[in-house]
Structures are given as structure tokens and as C-alpha cells.
Scaffold this active site. Sequence first.
Site, short mmCIF file in Angstrom:
data_model
loop_
_atom_site.label_atom_id
_atom_site.label_comp_id
_atom_site.label_asym_id
_atom_site.label_seq_id
_atom_site.Cartn_x
_atom_site.Cartn_y
_atom_site.Cartn_z
N CYS A 80 11.49 22.04 14.00
CA CYS A 80 12.78 21.96 14.69
C CYS A 80 13.34 20.53 14.74
O CYS A 80 14.49 20.33 15.10
CB CYS A 80 12.66 22.48 16.11
SG CYS A 80 12.14 24.18 16.16
N HIS B 135 17.70 19.82 21.24
CA HIS B 135 17.25 21.02 20.54
C HIS B 135 17.38 22.22 21.49
O HIS B 135 16.90 22.18 22.62
CB HIS B 135 15.80 20.83 20.08
CG HIS B 135 15.21 22.04 19.46
ND1 HIS B 135 15.92 22.86 18.60
CD2 HIS B 135 13.99 22.60 19.57
CE1 HIS B 135 15.15 23.85 18.22
NE2 HIS B 135 13.97 23.73 18.80
N ASN C 264 16.86 29.95 19.40
CA ASN C 264 16.32 28.73 18.79
C ASN C 264 16.44 28.85 17.27
O ASN C 264 15.74 29.63 16.65
CB ASN C 264 14.85 28.59 19.22
CG ASN C 264 14.17 27.39 18.60
OD1 ASN C 264 14.70 26.75 17.70
ND2 ASN C 264 12.97 27.10 19.07
#
Length: 320
Positions: A110, A244, A274
Site C-alpha cells: 500500500c 492511506h 482499501n
Amino acid sequence: MAFTILGTGSCLPELAVGNYEFTKFVETSDQWITTRTGIHRRHFVKGESLQSIAVKAAQNALEDADAAANELDLILCATVQGEDISPALACSVQKELGAVCPAFDLNAGCTGFLYALNTAAAYFRSGMVRRVLIVCAEQLSRFIDWEDRSTCVLFGDGAGAVVLSQGNDLLSTRIAADGQRENLNITGEGISGPFWESKRQKRCICMNGREIFKFAVTTVQHEITAAAKDAGLSVDDVDCFLLHQANGRIIESARVRLHQPEEKFPVNYAECGNTSSASIPILLDDLNRNRRLKKGDILLLCAFGAGLTWGSCVIRWNKD
Ligand code: ACO
């Protein structure tokens, strides 16, 4: 001298799946998912492909930058895994755009966007490039274990992109990794051959959510403070924090610990889940297109992910 952001783009797959759909195959509820993560829905690639959403995001960014594909000196794709293992997704994007520059993928989970920005900064500082396209594209739905309620509800597919040109708007950049902390793995499928037998299991996301949660809340706070300091600023000088989009509670915890107002922390996890490396560039594009950023705004980006990896950077927004 490093770079300035010339344009942004993004693409979310058409299929949007609400929390309720998950109750049909795992023991969960809309209430659990909403209160523990803040996520309401996420998008999954169905009619499209990972390559097509990556290309769309890239085209949108080029258009926003008023730049042509043949002006690009480098294409960097951040992805946990491209459409195929080989060729790199960046090469497929290059082909579709009609660009003629070098192109390669990088995988930092990520944190991929922060790693790509850091890599691009090094190319700009060396004088080797004048225009760079970064595309972050993820299709984590290919690796979801649909029987694991603690992970299957978290992830979504999507792509985000930026076009960079030479400039002075990168104020700090930091990346880090700690391979000892294996709290999120997507293990690969093996192929048995005449001389060996693969012992690998099916390929899917395996995550220690609690450990990542604890890691994330402390790391994000520390990284934000350090990134601002590296830029010669205080946290209060930052106009907009783009974190994030893994979990609303992680973002909220960072915000409270840093004593910052809610309006400085825009979010889109409720609609996207996500999306790994694509999460920050998708959010950035959303803010850009909805004219929520002002020329001169100080943006602080911060992410954490598989590896474990983490990173941050401070960028001055220089678009009208
Ligand atoms: N529905 C209902 N119950 C659930 C679900 C679900 N979908 N998932 C887990 N539970 C249960 C658990 O089984 C557990 O039950 P138990 O107490 O009977 O054992 C209970 O809920 C609490 O579980 P926790 O894991 O403690 O829940 P938590 O509040 O920590 O939330 C979550 C879990 C959302 C995964 C959280 O830990 C988190 O967000 N962690 C960070 C994950 C993350 O950011 N990952 C991305 C990394 S980036 C990358 O590179 C992809």
C-alpha cells in the site's frame, strides 16, 4: 530540484459492492464493517481489466496535465501485482498510451505511491527525466480469501495516476521497510515440476489485522511529524493530510494524536475501501477534480503497507 504535480487521474471499476452483499457468504454485518472500518462499499473489476483501469487513470492524468504520452520520459507503475507477472503493467500502459519511454513496476504494498514518488524524485534530481507518469493500479480482489471475514470486507480495486514535471514542489520524501514484520502476506502459488513439488498454498491475502492496526497508528503519527520536520515545517503548517485509506479508525487516531481539525483529513474509504497503492492518488484526484485544493496548499501524504513498508512526503500543490 525535483518535481511538481502537473495532473491527476483515477478510475474505479463500475461494479460497486455494498457491505450487505458480504453477509450472504460470511458471518458479518453492515454494522460491524461500518463501525470497525468506516467502509460502506468498494469497487471490483468485472467488465474491465486491471490494465484498462490503469490506462484510463493514466489518460485522465495526462489530460489534466495537458501533456502528451510521447512527452513522457519514464512510466512507473506501483502495483502489488500487474495484470500478468510479465510483462510489467507499466509496459502494457506504455503500449496503450503510445509512449516511447522506459517503463517498470514496483511493489511496496500500500506504500507504492510513496515509493514511486521517491523513485521519481531521484530521477528528476539526476536530470535524467523531465516528465514522469506514475500509475498506481490494484486488483486485490484476485487475492481475497472470500471465506475470511476479517480481510474480505476491507479491500477494493482501483487506479490513480499523476503526471510530474521538473519543479520545486517536493518538500520532503521518506520511505522505509522492515522485512522482519511479516504481518501481511500474499503468498504465491507454486508449480510442481519433474524435479520438485511445490509446497505453496493457494494465493490469497493473509493478514494480522490487529498488529497492522497497532503498527499503523504509531507509525503514521511518527512519519507525519518527521515528514513535516524534514520539509522545515510544523504539522500545523500542513493544509491537507492524505493518508492511506485503509481504515477510518487509523486515520481518526492519527488526526486526534496530532491535534488537527477534521477538515484537514479528506477521506474516501467509505466509497472505495482499501485500494492499496491506488488509495492516495485516487483521493488526490478526487480533491483536484472537485477543486478542493488551492494553489500553494501544503499536502502531506503518508502510507503503510505490506512488507512492512511505510513512507511519507510533503508536496506543495501548484495547480490553479
Ligand atoms: N464481521 C464480523 N466480525 C468480524 C469481522 C467481520 N467482517 N472480522 C473480524 N471479526 C471479528 C473477529 O473474529 C473478532 O472476533 P473474536 O473477538 O470473537 O475473535 C472480532 O471481530 C474483533 O476482531 P479484531 O481483529 O480485534 O477487530 P479490529 O477492531 O482490530 O478490526 C480490522 C479488524 C478492521 C482488520 C483492523 O484490525 C484493521 O483495520 N487493521 C489494519 C488492517 C490494514 O490496514 N490492512 C492493510 C494494510 S496495507 C496493505 O498493504 C494491503
